[in-house]
Each structure stands twice: as structure tokens, then as C-alpha cells.
Design a protein around this motif. Structure first.
Motif, short mmCIF file in Angstrom:
data_model
loop_
_atom_site.label_atom_id
_atom_site.label_comp_id
_atom_site.label_asym_id
_atom_site.label_seq_id
_atom_site.Cartn_x
_atom_site.Cartn_y
_atom_site.Cartn_z
N ALA A 243 27.79 44.16 8.96
CA ALA A 243 29.15 44.52 8.54
C ALA A 243 29.30 46.03 8.38
O ALA A 243 30.34 46.60 8.74
CB ALA A 243 29.49 43.81 7.23
N GLU A 244 28.30 46.69 7.83
CA GLU A 244 28.39 48.14 7.62
C GLU A 244 28.28 48.90 8.94
O GLU A 244 28.91 49.96 9.11
CB GLU A 244 27.33 48.60 6.63
N LEU A 245 27.50 48.40 9.88
CA LEU A 245 27.44 49.04 11.20
C LEU A 245 28.80 48.96 11.89
O LEU A 245 29.26 49.93 12.50
CB LEU A 245 26.36 48.38 12.06
N GLU A 246 29.45 47.81 11.79
CA GLU A 246 30.79 47.67 12.37
C GLU A 246 31.78 48.62 11.70
O GLU A 246 32.59 49.28 12.37
CB GLU A 246 31.26 46.22 12.22
N ARG A 247 31.73 48.69 10.37
CA ARG A 247 32.63 49.58 9.62
C ARG A 247 32.40 51.04 10.03
O ARG A 247 33.34 51.80 10.26
CB ARG A 247 32.39 49.40 8.12
N LEU A 248 31.14 51.43 10.13
CA LEU A 248 30.79 52.80 10.46
C LEU A 248 31.31 53.19 11.84
O LEU A 248 31.93 54.25 12.01
CB LEU A 248 29.27 52.96 10.39
N ALA A 249 31.11 52.34 12.81
CA ALA A 249 31.55 52.64 14.18
C ALA A 249 33.07 52.78 14.24
O ALA A 249 33.60 53.72 14.87
CB ALA A 249 31.08 51.55 15.14
N ASN A 250 33.78 51.88 13.59
CA ASN A 250 35.25 51.92 13.66
C ASN A 250 35.84 53.11 12.92
O ASN A 250 36.80 53.72 13.40
CB ASN A 250 35.82 50.61 13.11
#
Length: 503
Positions: A243-250
Motif C-alpha cells: 500500500a505504501e509503495l502504491e501511495r509513494l509512486a502516485n
């Protein structure tokens, strides 16, 4: 005033519904809940339907208590919530399009998702019929001397999803903006009915491509709540990492894209490089750039090995090295600040009324973050801050993203440091009796809600609510009295999902 729990006691509580209660209520209690929403004591989380009933999920703003109230509609109508509480307007229009249930007193009864191209009316209701062409869609009027209209979309110049924007302007100043969406309606709620859990999880992860992990996370947690299923510890922590990797990329992509819409392409280029580094690390670590199908009911489908851990840590180090200089560049470029400061201001009152989530709400004083407010594992044992500003302009929405990038970097480090060994997935049992579950997780845009009923390993009904349902209407509000040329900037600072709202 009664609490949400008191309201539940007045209705008929539905058994086998977790983790928050659901109760059948009468029309008077339904109207009472609508009145509490209108007075600002409660927040509307979602409103959805079945062929002969409507449901409304609400949250007490003071206690964070959550409950769902349901009303039978044997005559295919129910008292409108939107009549008293505008955030429900589009939800009730969509309910009528899909199920043929009429909200009595609804101020705006125009279709929302239905564009006269389905060939049937009310496809999910029990009154399906062949549909004849209706009159053209009527946009709301605006009166005044010298006003003109500008029609934009649904097809746009960039590679983006379709949406129509009808501007009424006085010279360059926007007097009114009205959206028409629904062009990306995919019928996911219908496809969910009867699907097994594997198929349904895949569908959930394809509601909105940039939030595939958040949707899979919420769907899986709803299934696990319904089945009372405990997820292995390692899977709990890996889910948060995904979830945090997705948040970071976006967030990295959005910061650059907002600057690009202000004609500052240098920031866009460098932020795109950093976003790409996150996507590549995600692919190397979990087998997919967008982390699709990693989170599944019962746990995760893909483990993280030592090489993947090294790649993620190297990516974090690179961002920490390069990101501060980019933020300094943003903060010290006067021409860029001239475009973002005091542009597209969302007032705290509107953010609260619409229960706006994510960076949109937090840039306008609303501190809700499901990771902190609802404190689901493992976030209940992690250290992080929820950044909040009150200015509500494009600049504030950029800075919330900046601070959330910093928090995600810290969270990923903490997760990697505390990642436990163990199994990845619990066995999902097929239970014959129907069970219901709900989950709310924090996606990069805000809170994603999933409610479902499962029986014998198959989905009977599933509702997936994107945060964009409550964010798109606010974009109409913030562009008023700004110039037309600032719309792309405001639009990107919101970055609402067409696909997530259209389902």
C-alpha cells in the motif's frame, strides 16, 4: 442526540455483519439519519442499493463510530438523502440508473451513469426493461449578461480517461462548471454477483488502475471480516508495504504532473524519474509494476525476498537523496507559486460536509486518515504523522503530497525493519450461511470502502466506493471565480478517478 449505536438499537440489527453493525430501519429513522448528516454531526461514507433495498454507511464525526442503516423499498422508492445532504445526490442518481429505485424529493433526477447505450434500463434491479432513447442530457442553466459556454471532452488531448466538462464563463472567469461522467462504466457491481472470491478479488483490483492495491486491500479485508478470518502476521505487514509503495509512486507522479500543468516541465521530468524508480522496484520485488493481484483474501500472493528488500531500500535511498532538492526548487520558483497559491481554494466547511478524504480533505483542514482514525493493523503499531493544512488551494494539496511522500518513506523503512517470517496466506473457508463484511482502507486518494455479502465462496453483492465520489463535486466548487486556464491545474491537484467513480 442519540449515538450511532443508539440508532442501531432502534432498528433491527442484521446478524453476521462485521466489523461494524448494520440495521434495518424504518423511513423515520432513515430520515433522522439524513437530518444528522445535514446538520454535520455525522458523515456520509457511502450509499448503495440492492433490487429492493437501500443502504447508507455513516460515521460519527466525534467518536469515529461507523454503522450502516438499511431501508426496504417494496414500492421502489425511498426518502431522498440528497434532498437534505448534497453529497448523496450523485449516489442516488446512480442508484436509480442501476436499480430503478427512486429517491423521493431528489432535487436532481437526471441520469448519472446511464448514457442511453446499455440497451436496458435498471440492469441490476428487478424491473429490467428495454430502453428507448430519452431526451438529450440537460446541463444546468446559468443566467447573466455576456456569459458563454465552453464544452470540453469527453475525449481529451492527453492519454486520460473520458469526462465531459461544461464551463459557463464571463470572459475568462468561470461562473459555473458542471461535470458529466459515467463514460467508463464497466458494470463491475454486476460482474461481482456470483463471482468466486478469486475472480471477485481480481475485479476489485481493476476498478481504478492507480489504486489496484488499495482496492484489493479493502476487498480482502471485507471478505476476512465477513468470514472472521485471521491473516498471518507476515501478510499483514507485506500488505502495508504494498500500500505504501502504491501511495509513494502516485504522490511522486502527481507532484510532477501538477507542476507540468503550470508549465514547469522540469519538475515533471524529475518526479517522473522518481516515480519510475518506485514502479521498477515494485516489479522486481512483487512481480508487477502497479502491484496488481498481490493482495488477496487471506493474505498475499507474493513474498518479498532478500533481493527485493535490497532493491526497495536502494530506491528509498535514491528518493531521499534527490527529492529534497526538487521540493526546494518548487518552493523557490516564484512563477510556479504564482500559479498554485490561492488557486482553486476548497473551504474547510465544504471539505467537512463532503467528508473529503486524502490530500483534498487534509489540505482543507479535515484530518481523517483511515490508517490513523480507524487504526487497522499494522498501522496501529507504526509511527507516522497525518499532515494537515487549512489553506485548501493547489499549493496546499501539493504540500500534503510532499509530506505524505516523506511519511511513506519512513513507513516503508519501519515495515522492512519489522517484517516477520511466517506464512503468507490463511485458508479461506466456504461457509454456507451468508456473511457480510465491510472494510475501509486508506488509498493514495483517500478512503476506499468495500461492503459485501458472501455465501458458499461466492459474492452475492459487493459495493466498492472510490473516494472520488465525494471529491468530483468539490472540483466544481473550487474552479468558480478562477480563470479557465487554471482548470487543468485544479483538476490535476484533485486527480479524481473517472474509472473509480464510474465503476
Amino acid at each position: 442526540m442519540p449515538s450511532l449505536i443508539d440508532l442501531m438499537l432502534e432498528g433491527r440489527k442484521v446478524p453476521q455483519h462485521s466489523p461494524w453493525p448494520r440495521a434495518m430501519v424504518d423511513a423515520d429513522l432513515w430520515k433522522f439519519a439524513a437530518g444528522e448528516l445535514a446538520r454535520g454531526r455525522w458523515s456520509l461514507l457511502d450509499q448503495w442499493a440492492e433490487p429492493a433495498s437501500v443502504h447508507m454507511a455513516i460515521m460519527d464525526g466525534l467518536t469515529a463510530e461507523i454503522a450502516t442503516v438499511s431501508l426496504d423499498c417494496p414500492d421502489h422508492n425511498y426518502p431522498s438523502v440528497g434532498l437534505h445532504h448534497p453529497p448523496a445526490l450523485r449516489l442516488e442518481r446512480a442508484i436509480n440508473d442501476l436499480f430503478g429505485l427512486t429517491a423521493e424529493g431528489l432535487p436532481d433526477a437526471r441520469p448519472w451513469l446511464d448514457h442511453d447505450c446499455w440497451g436496458v434500463g435498471f440492469p441490476l434491479g428487478n424491473r429490467v426493461y428495454g430502453l428507448s432513447k430519452t431526451s438529450p442530457y440537460r446541463f444546468l442553466p446559468a443566467e447573466g449578461d455576456g456569459l458563454h459556454q465552453i464544452a470540453v471532452g469527453p475525449v481529451h488531448a492527453g492519454i486520460i480517461e473520458p469526462g465531459h466538462f461544461r464551463f459557463t464563463a464571463s470572459g475568462e472567469t468561470v461562473v459555473r462548471l458542471e461535470q458529466r461522467l459515467g463514460y467508463t462504466h464497466k458494470g463491475i457491481e454486476g460482474l461481482m454477483m456470483g463471482a468466486d472470491l478469486e475472480r471477485a478479488a481480481a475485479l476489485a483490483g481493476r476498478v481504478s488502475g492507480d489504486s489496484t492495491a488499495a482496492y484489493a486491500y479493502a476487498f480482502s479485508k471485507a471478505v476476512e471480516a465477513a468470514l472472521q478470518l485471521a491473516v498471518p502476521d507476515r501478510a499483514v505487514w507485506l500488505r502495508a508495504l504494498v500500500a505504501e509503495l502504491e501511495r509513494l509512486a502516485n504522490h511522486l507522479g502527481d507532484i510532477g504532473a501538477i507542476c507540468n500543468d503550470a508549465s514547469f516541465t522540469l519538475m515533471h521530468a524529475h518526479c517522473s524519474v522518481l516515480r519510475e524508480s518506485v514502479l521498477r522496484a515494485s516489479h522486481r520485488a512483487f512481480g508487477h509494476r502497479l502491484l496488481r493481484d498481490v493482495i488477496v483474501p487471506g493474505g498475499v500472493s507474493h513474498d518479498l525476498d532478500d533481493e527485493g528488500t535490497k532493491i526497495i531500500r536502494a530506491m528509498l535511498g535514491n528518493i531521499r537523496l534527490r527529492f529534497p532538492a526538487l521540493i526546494e526548487l518548487y518552493d523557490n520558483t516564484a512563477s510556479l507559486q504564482d500559479r498554485t497559491v490561492d488557486t482553486g481554494v476548497l473551504t474547510p466547511a465544504l471539505a467537512k460536509q463532503y467528508a473529503a478524504g486524502g490530500y483534498i480533505g487534509r489540505a482543507s483542514g479535515r484530518s481523517f486518515d483511515a490508517r490513523r482514525t480507524l487504526a487497522y493493523p499494522p498501522y496501529d503499531s507504526l509511527r507516522f504523522e497525518v499532515p494537515v493544512l487549512n489553506e485548501g488551494d493547489v499549493n496546499a494539496r501539493v504540500w500534503i503530497r510532499v509530506r505524505e511522500v516523506e511519511q511513506s518513506l519512513s513507513l516503508i523503512d519501519q515495515i522492512l525493519d519489522r517484517l516477520l517470517q511466517g506464512p503468507l496466506r490463511a485458508k479461506v473457508e466456504r461457509l454456507r450461511e451468508p456473511r457480510e463484511g465491510m472494510a475501509i482502507v486508506e488509498g493514495f486518494r483517500g478512503d476506499v470502502l468495500v461492503w459485501l455479502r458472501v455465501q458458499d465462496g461466492r459474492i452475492e453483492r459487493c459495493r466498492l466506493r472510490d473516494p472520488s465520489w465525494f471529491q468530483w463535486p468539490l472540483l466544481e466548487a473550487v474552479i468558480e471565480n478562477n480563470i479557465v486556464a487554471d482548470f487543468p491545474l485544479c483538476n490535476k491537484s484533485f486527480n479524481c478517478s473517472y474509472s473509480g467513480q464510474d465503476l
